[in-house]
Design a protein around this motif. Structure first.
Motif, PDB file in Angstrom:
ATOM      1  N   GLU A 111       0.805  -1.205   0.000  1.00 17.50           N
ATOM      2  CA  GLU A 111       0.000   0.000   0.000  1.00 17.50           C
ATOM      3  C   GLU A 111       0.848   1.269   0.000  1.00 17.50           C
ATOM      4  OE1 GLU A 111      -0.680   0.051   4.843  1.00 17.50           O
ATOM      5  OE2 GLU A 111      -2.362   0.033   3.483  1.00 17.50           O
ATOM      6  N   THR A 112       2.090   1.184   0.474  1.00 23.76           N
ATOM      7  CA  THR A 112       2.930   2.380   0.454  1.00 23.76           C
ATOM      8  C   THR A 112       3.368   2.736  -0.946  1.00 23.76           C
ATOM      9  OG1 THR A 112       4.909   1.037   0.841  1.00 23.76           O
ATOM     10  CG2 THR A 112       3.786   1.887   2.771  1.00 23.76           C
ATOM     11  N   TRP A 120       3.363  11.805  -0.061  1.00 20.82           N
ATOM     12  CA  TRP A 120       4.565  12.603   0.197  1.00 20.82           C
ATOM     13  C   TRP A 120       4.600  13.837  -0.677  1.00 20.82           C
ATOM     14  CZ3 TRP A 120       8.156  14.105  -3.291  1.00 20.82           C
ATOM     15  CH2 TRP A 120       8.345  13.356  -4.448  1.00 20.82           C
ATOM     16  N   ARG A 121       4.020  13.754  -1.870  1.00 20.31           N
ATOM     17  CA  ARG A 121       3.971  14.950  -2.717  1.00 20.31           C
ATOM     18  C   ARG A 121       3.075  16.024  -2.094  1.00 20.31           C
ATOM     19  NH1 ARG A 121       6.320  14.137  -7.625  1.00 20.31           N
ATOM     20  NH2 ARG A 121       6.687  11.965  -8.238  1.00 20.31           N
ATOM     21  N   ASN A 122       1.931  15.609  -1.535  1.00 22.28           N
ATOM     22  CA  ASN A 122       1.043  16.580  -0.886  1.00 22.28           C
ATOM     23  C   ASN A 122       1.715  17.225   0.327  1.00 22.28           C
ATOM     24  OD1 ASN A 122      -1.006  16.025  -2.718  1.00 22.28           O
ATOM     25  ND2 ASN A 122      -1.896  14.411  -1.453  1.00 22.28           N
ATOM     26  N   VAL A 123       2.428  16.412   1.115  1.00 23.29           N
ATOM     27  CA  VAL A 123       3.128  16.954   2.284  1.00 23.29           C
ATOM     28  C   VAL A 123       4.252  17.888   1.838  1.00 23.29           C
ATOM     29  CG1 VAL A 123       4.461  16.375   4.334  1.00 23.29           C
ATOM     30  CG2 VAL A 123       2.547  14.928   3.660  1.00 23.29           C
ATOM     31  N   ALA A 124       4.936  17.499   0.742  1.00 27.84           N
ATOM     32  CA  ALA A 124       6.037  18.336   0.245  1.00 27.84           C
ATOM     33  C   ALA A 124       5.525  19.683  -0.248  1.00 27.84           C
ATOM     34  CB  ALA A 124       6.782  17.602  -0.873  1.00 27.84           C
ATOM     35  N   ASP A 141       3.579  11.739   8.676  1.00 29.97           N
ATOM     36  CA  ASP A 141       3.958  12.634   7.573  1.00 29.97           C
ATOM     37  C   ASP A 141       5.472  12.821   7.520  1.00 29.97           C
ATOM     38  OD1 ASP A 141       1.349  12.962   6.814  1.00 29.97           O
ATOM     39  OD2 ASP A 141       1.028  14.776   7.991  1.00 29.97           O
ATOM     40  N   LEU A 142       6.100  12.923   8.677  1.00 30.06           N
ATOM     41  CA  LEU A 142       7.559  13.060   8.703  1.00 30.06           C
ATOM     42  C   LEU A 142       8.231  11.824   8.121  1.00 30.06           C
ATOM     43  CD1 LEU A 142       8.110  14.639  12.254  1.00 30.06           C
ATOM     44  CD2 LEU A 142       8.169  15.802  10.052  1.00 30.06           C
ATOM     45  N   GLN A 143       7.703  10.641   8.470  1.00 30.21           N
ATOM     46  CA  GLN A 143       8.286   9.406   7.958  1.00 30.21           C
ATOM     47  C   GLN A 143       8.107   9.296   6.446  1.00 30.21           C
ATOM     48  OE1 GLN A 143      10.013   7.096  10.062  1.00 30.21           O
ATOM     49  NE2 GLN A 143      10.716   6.574   8.005  1.00 30.21           N
ATOM     50  N   VAL A 144       6.963   9.789   5.935  1.00 35.28           N
ATOM     51  CA  VAL A 144       6.715   9.763   4.490  1.00 35.28           C
ATOM     52  C   VAL A 144       7.758  10.603   3.756  1.00 35.28           C
ATOM     53  CG1 VAL A 144       5.141  10.598   2.717  1.00 35.28           C
ATOM     54  CG2 VAL A 144       4.268   9.209   4.572  1.00 35.28           C
ATOM     55  N   LEU A 145       8.081  11.776   4.309  1.00 27.48           N
ATOM     56  CA  LEU A 145       9.094  12.631   3.681  1.00 27.48           C
ATOM     57  C   LEU A 145      10.481  11.995   3.757  1.00 27.48           C
ATOM     58  CD1 LEU A 145       8.054  16.210   4.880  1.00 27.48           C
ATOM     59  CD2 LEU A 145       7.751  15.208   2.616  1.00 27.48           C
ATOM     60  N   ILE A 146      10.771  11.317   4.855  1.00 28.27           N
ATOM     61  CA  ILE A 146      12.079  10.665   5.007  1.00 28.27           C
ATOM     62  C   ILE A 146      12.235   9.538   4.001  1.00 28.27           C
ATOM     63  CG2 ILE A 146      13.498   9.272   6.583  1.00 28.27           C
ATOM     64  CD1 ILE A 146      12.296  10.896   8.878  1.00 28.27           C
ATOM     65  N   ASP A 147      11.159   8.788   3.780  1.00 27.62           N
ATOM     66  CA  ASP A 147      11.212   7.642   2.871  1.00 27.62           C
ATOM     67  C   ASP A 147      11.108   8.034   1.404  1.00 27.62           C
ATOM     68  OD1 ASP A 147      11.404   6.051   5.101  1.00 27.62           O
ATOM     69  OD2 ASP A 147       9.261   5.615   5.198  1.00 27.62           O
ATOM     70  N   ALA A 148      10.725   9.275   1.103  1.00 25.07           N
ATOM     71  CA  ALA A 148      10.566   9.706  -0.287  1.00 25.07           C
ATOM     72  C   ALA A 148      11.918   9.720  -0.997  1.00 25.07           C
ATOM     73  CB  ALA A 148       9.937  11.095  -0.342  1.00 25.07           C
ATOM     74  N   PRO A 149      11.942   9.395  -2.299  1.00 22.97           N
ATOM     75  CA  PRO A 149      13.206   9.458  -3.058  1.00 22.97           C
ATOM     76  C   PRO A 149      13.796  10.864  -3.012  1.00 22.97           C
ATOM     77  CG  PRO A 149      11.502   8.313  -4.310  1.00 22.97           C
ATOM     78  CD  PRO A 149      10.819   8.912  -3.125  1.00 22.97           C
ATOM     79  N   CYS A 150      15.074  10.949  -2.714  1.00 23.61           N
ATOM     80  CA  CYS A 150      15.722  12.253  -2.522  1.00 23.61           C
ATOM     81  C   CYS A 150      15.622  13.118  -3.769  1.00 23.61           C
ATOM     82  CB  CYS A 150      17.184  12.034  -2.125  1.00 23.61           C
ATOM     83  SG  CYS A 150      18.076  13.572  -1.783  1.00 23.61           S
ATOM     84  N   SER A 151      15.863  12.527  -4.942  1.00 22.78           N
ATOM     85  CA  SER A 151      15.841  13.315  -6.180  1.00 22.78           C
ATOM     86  C   SER A 151      14.448  13.835  -6.492  1.00 22.78           C
ATOM     87  CB  SER A 151      16.362  12.460  -7.345  1.00 22.78           C
ATOM     88  OG  SER A 151      15.583  11.281  -7.479  1.00 22.78           O
ATOM     89  N   ASP A 152      13.417  12.979  -6.278  1.00 19.88           N
ATOM     90  CA  ASP A 152      12.039  13.413  -6.543  1.00 19.88           C
ATOM     91  C   ASP A 152      11.605  14.494  -5.561  1.00 19.88           C
ATOM     92  OD1 ASP A 152      12.034  11.558  -8.532  1.00 19.88           O
ATOM     93  OD2 ASP A 152      10.913  10.045  -7.421  1.00 19.88           O
ATOM     94  N   LEU A 153      11.984  14.325  -4.291  1.00 14.46           N
ATOM     95  CA  LEU A 153      11.631  15.324  -3.291  1.00 14.46           C
ATOM     96  C   LEU A 153      12.334  16.647  -3.564  1.00 14.46           C
ATOM     97  CD1 LEU A 153      10.109  15.965  -0.695  1.00 14.46           C
ATOM     98  CD2 LEU A 153      12.045  15.063   0.610  1.00 14.46           C
ATOM     99  N   ALA A 162      21.470  17.847  -2.144  1.00 16.93           N
ATOM    100  CA  ALA A 162      22.223  17.967  -0.891  1.00 16.93           C
ATOM    101  C   ALA A 162      21.371  18.635   0.189  1.00 16.93           C
ATOM    102  CB  ALA A 162      23.501  18.772  -1.130  1.00 16.93           C
ATOM    103  N   THR A 163      20.629  19.678  -0.202  1.00 12.09           N
ATOM    104  CA  THR A 163      19.762  20.363   0.766  1.00 12.09           C
ATOM    105  C   THR A 163      18.654  19.437   1.260  1.00 12.09           C
ATOM    106  OG1 THR A 163      20.182  22.481  -0.315  1.00 12.09           O
ATOM    107  CG2 THR A 163      18.250  22.344   1.116  1.00 12.09           C
ATOM    108  N   VAL A 164      18.053  18.687   0.336  1.00  6.40           N
ATOM    109  CA  VAL A 164      16.965  17.778   0.702  1.00  6.40           C
ATOM    110  C   VAL A 164      17.483  16.642   1.574  1.00  6.40           C
ATOM    111  CG1 VAL A 164      15.294  16.128  -0.220  1.00  6.40           C
ATOM    112  CG2 VAL A 164      15.554  18.368  -1.289  1.00  6.40           C
ATOM    113  N   LEU A 165      18.696  16.168   1.282  1.00  6.52           N
ATOM    114  CA  LEU A 165      19.274  15.107   2.111  1.00  6.52           C
ATOM    115  C   LEU A 165      19.496  15.600   3.537  1.00  6.52           C
ATOM    116  CD1 LEU A 165      20.393  12.258   2.218  1.00  6.52           C
ATOM    117  CD2 LEU A 165      22.617  13.153   1.533  1.00  6.52           C
ATOM    118  N   GLY A 166      19.941  16.842   3.672  1.00 11.59           N
ATOM    119  CA  GLY A 166      20.082  17.422   5.008  1.00 11.59           C
ATOM    120  C   GLY A 166      18.737  17.561   5.704  1.00 11.59           C
ATOM    121  N   LEU A 167      17.708  17.924   4.925  1.00 13.34           N
ATOM    122  CA  LEU A 167      16.356  18.038   5.493  1.00 13.34           C
ATOM    123  C   LEU A 167      15.874  16.688   5.999  1.00 13.34           C
ATOM    124  CD1 LEU A 167      13.687  19.570   5.994  1.00 13.34           C
ATOM    125  CD2 LEU A 167      13.076  19.068   3.626  1.00 13.34           C
ATOM    126  N   GLN A 168      16.081  15.635   5.205  1.00 10.97           N
ATOM    127  CA  GLN A 168      15.633  14.307   5.621  1.00 10.97           C
ATOM    128  C   GLN A 168      16.385  13.842   6.868  1.00 10.97           C
ATOM    129  OE1 GLN A 168      16.208  12.267   1.802  1.00 10.97           O
ATOM    130  NE2 GLN A 168      14.000  12.053   1.612  1.00 10.97           N
TER     131      GLN A 168
END
Length: 326
Positions: A111-112, A120-124, A141-153, A162-168
């Protein structure tokens, strides 16, 4: 092109497709050269009553109606379709697995894979509009953002990888801190329970029992006049029952709902005593107040930073006129 009886006839290649009925997991492999042929085969293979025609074909991935032959030809092989009779409407089924053209052999129903991709797109997007809203997000919601692909996020937020990786990494630290706070609270509760068994807080327990009896009497009287029912969704009641510190895992909206709920109705729904229910509501109210204070502080810092960068002296400095060397 082929000549048949002196006339040119277009021969189209057959496209392999997967067909199923709405709310069904049973799929059928079909090969068709056009939409009309696919509709006809859907009626026969899926045993759809002819009286329920016309048949509508939609993508199992997202319910997109396919009614154009050119669009049908552009779709990849083994695309999943749902055949809807005239009296049916498409309903999402997580067994579709998201991307329709992934081969069935390599796909496991999860289901994920289907729901989280949109979540994760809505949260982003919410985060992109107001970065301070990150404080108000639930643990899910935090876990969804952490699990999201770094490049897509990164693409969704308009930031570098690099910024998104630091955010995660920061989000993971927030989750870890909440888990530590939950465990600390659980240990404290166990310690207090041990003190109760030793008799060190008997007097306080007696006072609490007296207050509880009074609250129960008031609640009983209210129920005689007109019983009140809890309005919280079942997922919130489950979180309150199962998590040792539920206020740390709920979103701010959920915290507000719990804090405003009637204590008597909530206690009945959770099978708790009123004292425990009121304590849980107070914890939710404190956590909500803390988050709102953090948001206000962050916004104040942003406003102060914006005022400093827009001071009149800072703007006039680069606009000074140059002296004429002559």
């Amino acid at each position: 092109m082929e000549l048949v009886g002196g006339a040119e006839t277009e021969i189209r290649a057959l496209k392999p497709c997967l067909l199923r009925r709405n709310h069904s997991r049973e799929q059928h492999g079909v090969a068709a050269s056009c939409l009309e042929e696919l509709r006809s085969k859907a009626c026969d293979i899926l045993a759809i009553d002819k009286s329920l025609a016309p048949i509508t074909l939609v993508l199992a991935e997202d319910g997109t109606i396919v009614d154009d032959d050119d669009y049908f030809l552009c779709l990849p092989s083994n695309t999943k379709f749902v055949a809807l009779a005239s009296n049916e409407k498409w309903a999402y089924n997580n067994s579709d697995g998201g991307t329709a053209w992934i081969s069935q052999e390599s796909f496991e129903v999860d289901e994920t894979d289907s729901g989280a991709g949109l979540r994760w797109r809505n949260v982003a997007r919410q985060l992109k509009e107001d970065l301070s809203s990150i404080i108000l997000l639930s643990e899910e919601d935090l876990q969804v953002l952490i699990d999201a692909p770094c490049s897509d996020l990164a693409q969704e937020l308009g930031q570098s990888c690099a910024t998104v990786l630091g955010l995660q990494n920061t989000l993971q630290q927030v989750l870890d801190q909440r888990e530590e706070a939950r465990q600390s609270k659980q240990l404290l509760e166990l310690y207090l329970q041990a003190l109760e068994k030793e008799g060190s807080i008997l007097s306080k327990q007696q006072e609490s029992q007296t207050g509880q009896d009074q609250m129960d009497a008031v609640d009983t009287g209210g129920n005689r006049e007109g019983s009140s029912e809890v309005t919280l969704p079942s997922r919130l009641l489950t979180a309150l029952k199962e998590k040792p510190a539920p206020e740390l895992s709920l979103s701010s909206q959920d915290l507000e709902w719990v804090a405003k709920e009637d204590p008597g109705a909530l206690a009945a729904a959770l099978s708790w005593d009123v004292e425990k229910t009121v304590s849980a509501q107070q914890a939710c109210h404190r956590e909500l107040s803390l988050r709102l204070q953090q948001v206000q502080s962050l916004r104040s810092l942003r406003s102060l930073s914006a005022r400093k960068s827009s001071r009149p002296g800072a703007r006039r400095e680069p606009k000074r006129a140059r002296r004429d060397p002559t």
